[in-house]
Design an enzyme around this catalytic site. Structure first.
Site, PDB file in Angstrom:
ATOM      1  N   CYS A  19      -6.329  -3.843 -20.552  1.00 10.49           N
ATOM      2  CA  CYS A  19      -5.362  -3.617 -19.480  1.00 10.49           C
ATOM      3  C   CYS A  19      -5.211  -2.111 -19.241  1.00 10.49           C
ATOM      4  O   CYS A  19      -6.179  -1.443 -18.883  1.00 10.49           O
ATOM      5  CB  CYS A  19      -4.051  -4.311 -19.814  1.00 10.49           C
ATOM      6  SG  CYS A  19      -3.015  -4.654 -18.383  1.00 10.49           S
ATOM      7  N   HIS A 137      -6.621  -9.796 -21.054  1.00 12.32           N
ATOM      8  CA  HIS A 137      -6.219  -9.898 -22.457  1.00 12.32           C
ATOM      9  C   HIS A 137      -6.881 -11.084 -23.156  1.00 12.32           C
ATOM     10  O   HIS A 137      -6.317 -12.174 -23.190  1.00 12.32           O
ATOM     11  CB  HIS A 137      -4.699 -10.054 -22.551  1.00 12.32           C
ATOM     12  CG  HIS A 137      -3.953  -8.824 -22.181  1.00 12.32           C
ATOM     13  ND1 HIS A 137      -3.566  -7.894 -23.108  1.00 12.32           N
ATOM     14  CD2 HIS A 137      -3.547  -8.363 -20.966  1.00 12.32           C
ATOM     15  CE1 HIS A 137      -2.932  -6.907 -22.492  1.00 12.32           C
ATOM     16  NE2 HIS A 137      -2.906  -7.167 -21.197  1.00 12.32           N
ATOM     17  N   GLU A 139      -7.020 -11.700 -26.252  1.00 10.15           N
ATOM     18  CA  GLU A 139      -6.211 -12.158 -27.383  1.00 10.15           C
ATOM     19  C   GLU A 139      -5.241 -13.261 -26.975  1.00 10.15           C
ATOM     20  O   GLU A 139      -4.796 -14.043 -27.805  1.00 10.15           O
ATOM     21  CB  GLU A 139      -5.469 -10.987 -28.045  1.00 10.15           C
ATOM     22  CG  GLU A 139      -4.231 -10.503 -27.325  1.00 10.15           C
ATOM     23  CD  GLU A 139      -4.490  -9.551 -26.165  1.00 10.15           C
ATOM     24  OE1 GLU A 139      -3.507  -8.999 -25.640  1.00 10.15           O
ATOM     25  OE2 GLU A 139      -5.660  -9.338 -25.790  1.00 10.15           O
TER      26      GLU A 139
END
Length: 186
Positions: A19, A137, A139
């Site tokens: 990001c 993202h 994750e």
């Protein structure tokens, strides 16, 4: 920005920018940003949804024959030389306008906005080298695609190898310093 320049660009510390972190590395290496993607490009792709922050997804086109296509190889099965689409989470109103010299694209959103890049001269996890930026993202998408884990596995491998190299170098320097001290006292 100074820390990125010193640690990542000068000392070669592995870097996975997500990001804003991908935007920062791009700027540190000489790239530019859109400060407001919608206002500056007129895009209709929704890159952020304040009402559905974690659940919002938009499609990206992953370029073939890139590290990202290798990490997400299951998605490319039978289409190795074609772009494929992934649906990624998105939380940004800024974006990369001009990619910094030396960086190569990994993926774009359907409006053409760059959503990921890498440094082809600094991507060798086995030797402690990793420089990747993703506008999304992984994750938060571990259950969506198995490739998300590989992004981190390679980053962790690079960080581990880099640490070993640095530790070995400092041990060697310390050991050499001890020998110099010994010979000076003779």
């Amino acid at each position: 920005m100074a820390l990125i320049k010193q640690k990542v660009l000068e000392e070669g510390v592995p870097y996975l920018g997500l990001c804003r972190g991908s935007q920062m590395l791009n700027v540190a290496m000489g790239g530019t940003l859109y400060f407001d993607v919608v206002a500056e490009t007129g895009t209709t792709v929704k890159h952020i949804d304040y009402d559905n922050y974690d659940g919002h997804r938009h499609p990206i086109s992953v370029l073939p024959n890139t590290p990202l296509s290798e990490w997400f190889h299951e998605e490319f099965s039978g289409r190795e030389n074609e772009s494929i689409e992934l649906s990624v989470n998105s939380y940004h109103h800024q974006g990369i306008k001009k990619l910094a010299p030396g960086l190569e694209p990994l993926c774009h959103s359907l409006d053409g906005l760059l959503e990921g890049y890498y440094d082809p001269n600094f991507l060798d996890p086995e030797n402690g080298r990793y420089r990747v930026g993703l506008q999304w993202h992984p994750e938060r998408m571990m259950d969506d695609y198995t490739g998300c884990k590989r992004v981190y596995q390679d980053f962790l491998k690079a960080a581990t190898m880099h640490r070993r190299k640095v530790t070995n170098m400092s041990h060697t320097v310390s050991h050499e310093h001890q020998h110099l001290h010994y010979f000076r006292n003779l």
